[in-house]
Design a protein around this motif. Structure first.
Motif, PDB file in Angstrom:
ATOM      1  N   HIS A   6      60.117  61.808  54.312  1.00 46.51           N
ATOM      2  CA  HIS A   6      60.205  62.817  53.249  1.00 46.51           C
ATOM      3  C   HIS A   6      61.317  63.822  53.524  1.00 46.51           C
ATOM      4  CE1 HIS A   6      55.962  61.624  53.951  1.00 46.51           C
ATOM      5  NE2 HIS A   6      55.926  61.461  52.649  1.00 46.51           N
ATOM      6  N   HIS A  52      55.436  66.328  60.019  1.00 41.09           N
ATOM      7  CA  HIS A  52      54.832  66.287  58.678  1.00 41.09           C
ATOM      8  C   HIS A  52      53.705  65.261  58.641  1.00 41.09           C
ATOM      9  CE1 HIS A  52      55.173  64.844  54.283  1.00 41.09           C
ATOM     10  NE2 HIS A  52      54.288  65.820  54.347  1.00 41.09           N
ATOM     11  N   CYS A  90      64.090  63.133  59.070  1.00 37.64           N
ATOM     12  CA  CYS A  90      63.071  62.085  58.983  1.00 37.64           C
ATOM     13  C   CYS A  90      63.343  61.189  57.783  1.00 37.64           C
ATOM     14  CB  CYS A  90      61.683  62.706  58.899  1.00 37.64           C
ATOM     15  SG  CYS A  90      60.365  61.475  58.829  1.00 37.64           S
ATOM     16  N   TRP A 146      62.169  65.739  56.096  1.00 35.84           N
ATOM     17  CA  TRP A 146      62.121  66.949  56.904  1.00 35.84           C
ATOM     18  C   TRP A 146      63.255  66.851  57.938  1.00 35.84           C
ATOM     19  CZ3 TRP A 146      56.898  69.571  58.463  1.00 35.84           C
ATOM     20  CH2 TRP A 146      56.147  69.825  57.315  1.00 35.84           C
TER      21      TRP A 146
END
Ligand code: FES
Ligand code: FE
Length: 366
Positions: free
Chosen positions: A97, A75, A94, A99
């Motif tokens: 954010h 990302h 992650c 992901w």
């Protein structure tokens, strides 16, 4: 005609630009041995390892296959895994954010993912790197087109031992780690390789090793002759610090391999030592021009390790050898930036094969 060959000049061991060139043309281009397979024994267990300038995430898929990814979220580029080791259930998530990627690297979840059809789950999966598992170790290659594993890695064993069967008989993939020691060495990785390749120093700094392998006192390393293993001295019962009996012999080795020591260098960063009852495997992690971390595994049969047998006399022999060697490498490192070594030093006849290593590194970095 002189029997002396010049070494590399001193700056080869100190120059950070040259080290950067080695990172891209050697460590990021060749097969690099990262972890023992049993370090990532189960799906989702992972290690993070530095290879060249990249952090690599090494894990095992639900199917049991080793997988390796660039440790970077697709990302906005956050480092995905911070820990040196650990385990996840099904996904790497992650911290930025959220992901989330499955064990095959596929993007499987992200906030609002269903509302963002342009975010393709495969295209935005983790970047994979090539992986092989051999001798119970996981090797990765960061190159788009990896060199032949058979030529480069297996070929190094064939070049040294004469054939592949000779190492396969030790069944390294069935052995287990009885002890692991990590050494942080203030020396360039090439000093460590050169040291491992020669035995001119054995009679000076390795009293315990030459006691067990008297032919090493002559200065010619076993690596000098194809297929030759250094023989235990008379009265030596095992490859131990005092020559006392070791563990029971690995049942599948050849009679000709009994009471012998074989050493193999697999460029650029692996050393394998084979003795009748165990194997010692070094993986080097070059971190800077003047710093190399070395992880050394002592591998025994699972039966020996499960029995609770005292491994200390076996481990202590090569632990001492390692410390003696690494101290010598650290003693050379400051000399590499001295004007005395501006044009390098010399290789005597028992070290001439190191000249081939120097030719190899010069050719690789161009
Ligand atoms: Fe990883 Fe945004 S950077 S989710
Ligand atoms: Fe040595």
């Amino acid at each position: 005609m002189t029997s002396l060959i010049p070494t590399l000049a001193g700056h080869y061991y100190t120059d950070s630009a040259l080290f950067a060139a080695e990172q891209s043309t050697v460590f990021e281009a060749m097969w690099f041995c990262v972890v023992r397979g049993e370090d990532i024994a189960t799906p989702g267990s992972f290690r993070t390892v530095d290879v060249g300038r990249e952090s690599i995430l090494v894990t095992r898929s639900s199917w049991g296959a080793a997988r390796a990814f660039l440790n970077v979220c697709r990302h906005r580029g956050a480092r995905l895994c911070d820990a040196a080791e650990g385990a996840v259930k099904r996904t790497f998530r992650c911290m930025y954010h959220a992901w989330a990627y499955d064990l095959d690297g596929k993007l499987v979840a992200a906030p609002n993912l269903v509302k963002m059809p342009d975010v393709d789950r495969v295209e935005y999966g983790l970047r994979r790197v090539h992986v092989r598992e051999w001798l119970g170790y996981v090797w990765v290659c960061l190159a788009d087109e990896p060199p032949s594993f058979a030529d480069d890695v297996m070929g190094a064993c064939v070049e040294r031992l004469g054939d592949l069967a000779s190492i396969e008989r030790y069944r390294l993939e069935d052995l287990t780690v009885g002890r692991r020691i990590r050494y942080d060495v203030a020396a360039n990785w090439k000093l460590v390789i050169e040291n491992f390749m020669e035995c001119y120093h054995c009679s000076t700094i390795h009293p315990e090793l030459t006691h067990v392998l008297p032919e090493f006192a002559g200065g010619y390393a076993a690596q000098y002759y194809v297929g030759h293993g250094a023989e235990f001295g008379p009265g030596i019962e095992g490859f131990t610090v005092d020559g006392s009996a070791g563990q029971s012999t690995i049942g599948t080795i050849d009679a000709a391999q009994d009471r012998r020591y074989y050493a193999i260098t697999i460029k650029p960063q692996v050393f394998i030592n084979l003795v009748p009852d165990h194997a010692i495997v070094h993986r080097m992690f070059p971190l800077a021009a003047d710093r190399t971390v070395i992880e050394c595994d002592w591998l025994f049969t699972p039966e020996v390790v499960a029995s609770g047998a005292d491994l200390d006399p076996s481990v202590e022999l090569f632990d001492r050898v390692n410390r003696q060697d690494f101290e010598a490498c650290e003693r050379c490192q400051p000399g590499m930036s001295s004007r005395a070594y501006r044009d390098g030093g010399v290789l005597v006849p028992s070290e001439h094969h190191i000249g081939a290593f120097h030719d190899w590194i010069r050719a690789r970095i161009g």
